[in-house]
Motif scaffolding. Structure first.
Motif, PDB file in Angstrom:
ATOM      1  N   TYR A  11      42.313  71.813  27.915  1.00 18.05           N
ATOM      2  CA  TYR A  11      41.852  70.924  26.849  1.00 18.05           C
ATOM      3  C   TYR A  11      42.602  69.595  26.915  1.00 18.05           C
ATOM      4  CZ  TYR A  11      43.179  69.011  22.288  1.00 18.05           C
ATOM      5  OH  TYR A  11      43.541  68.175  21.272  1.00 18.05           O
ATOM      6  N   THR A  49      36.572  75.013  24.539  1.00 15.77           N
ATOM      7  CA  THR A  49      37.435  73.941  25.051  1.00 15.77           C
ATOM      8  C   THR A  49      36.728  72.599  24.983  1.00 15.77           C
ATOM      9  OG1 THR A  49      38.585  75.468  26.552  1.00 15.77           O
ATOM     10  CG2 THR A  49      38.726  73.122  27.061  1.00 15.77           C
ATOM     11  N   THR A  53      37.835  69.379  22.635  1.00 16.21           N
ATOM     12  CA  THR A  53      38.086  68.072  23.244  1.00 16.21           C
ATOM     13  C   THR A  53      37.354  66.971  22.484  1.00 16.21           C
ATOM     14  OG1 THR A  53      38.372  69.035  25.449  1.00 16.21           O
ATOM     15  CG2 THR A  53      37.816  66.696  25.342  1.00 16.21           C
TER      16      THR A  53
END
Length: 255
Positions: A11, A49, A53
């Protein structure tokens, strides 16, 4: 535990890669950024993930997410040249953007009634029972919040006419101080400090509490007398500072 750390590392890597592309101008303001599914495919990561982000980039102000349309770059940087006195409004216009201020507070008050009383007394060399004209405002470029300004003007330096104008007009202090500075300004001192935004200030800038910011403490002098003290909290990803030095002697250089 190892799997969790690996996910967090991925990430962070993806986030910094996208930030780098934005800062370097590979992705410009208004450009569409990859969707969750595209991030999954491009970086070979999970949907969790990818979502994390994008959410974090949005929280830090790098992108804005529009339901049904996608995510778009919300970043630009003003280059501030500190080799001379600078005005945020003038620099904003110089780079082809529209400056604007939204006033939160403007009032005459005693130093002791302000949150940073000790700091204000030290910077302005006054006592807790002295009166100030206090202004807090949000500074915007192209209608996007970029900074929170707190300005403290000792009323002892004001004429009766100026005092009346300050009480009547939100922008009067700007024009009055500016007029004085154009004719009498002879020096400015600034201190730059990295800080994390409080909940209150983050709310003013539409970002998450704890977002990194640059605190600029500025004292402005006119004919060697303190004219005003200003504290600016500037979003770090919305400004680049360029400092130029002139007349440096070789003996002044060090490695």
């Amino acid at each position: 535990m190892a799997k969790k750390k690996a996910t967090e590392s991925l990430y962070f890597i993806i986030q910094e890669d996208l930030k780098s592309k934005i800062r370097l101008g590979e992705l410009k303001e208004g450009d569409r950024i990859m969707s969750e599914s595209e991030i999954c495919e491009h970086y070979n990561v999970s949907r969790i993930t990818a979502r994390r982000t994008l959410n974090n980039l949005a929280n830090e102000g790098y992108i804005k997410r529009i339901p049904g349309r996608g995510s778009f770059v919300n970043y630009y940087a003003l280059e501030m040249h500190t080799k001379k006195y600078y005005s945020l409004a003038e620099e904003t216009v110089h780079w082809g953007m529209r400056p604007r201020s939204e006033y939160i507070t403007q009032t005459f008050t005693l130093v002791k009634d302000l949150p940073e009383a000790e700091q204000i007394m030290e910077q302005l060399r006054i006592t807790e029972n002295d009166e100030l004209y206090y202004v807090k405002r949000v500074r915007l470029s192209n209608d996007t919040p970029v900074a929170v300004d707190c300005t403290y003007v000792p009323t002892a330096s004001l004429t009766e006419d100026e005092r009346a104008k300050f009480a009547e007009n939100q922008a009067a202090h700007v024009y009055s101080i500016d007029a004085k500075m154009r004719g009498a300004l002879n020096r400015v001192s600034e201190t730059f400090t990295a800080v994390a935004l409080s909940t209150e200030d983050a709310s003013c800038l539409n970002v998450a509490a704890g977002t990194p910011a640059l605190r600029i403490d500025r004292i402005t002098y006119a004919r060697d007398s303190i004219l005003e003290y200003n504290v600016r909290l500037r979003l770090t990803y919305r400004c680049d500072y360029s400092i130029a030095y002139k007349g440096i002697e070789p003996r002044e250089l060090s490695i």
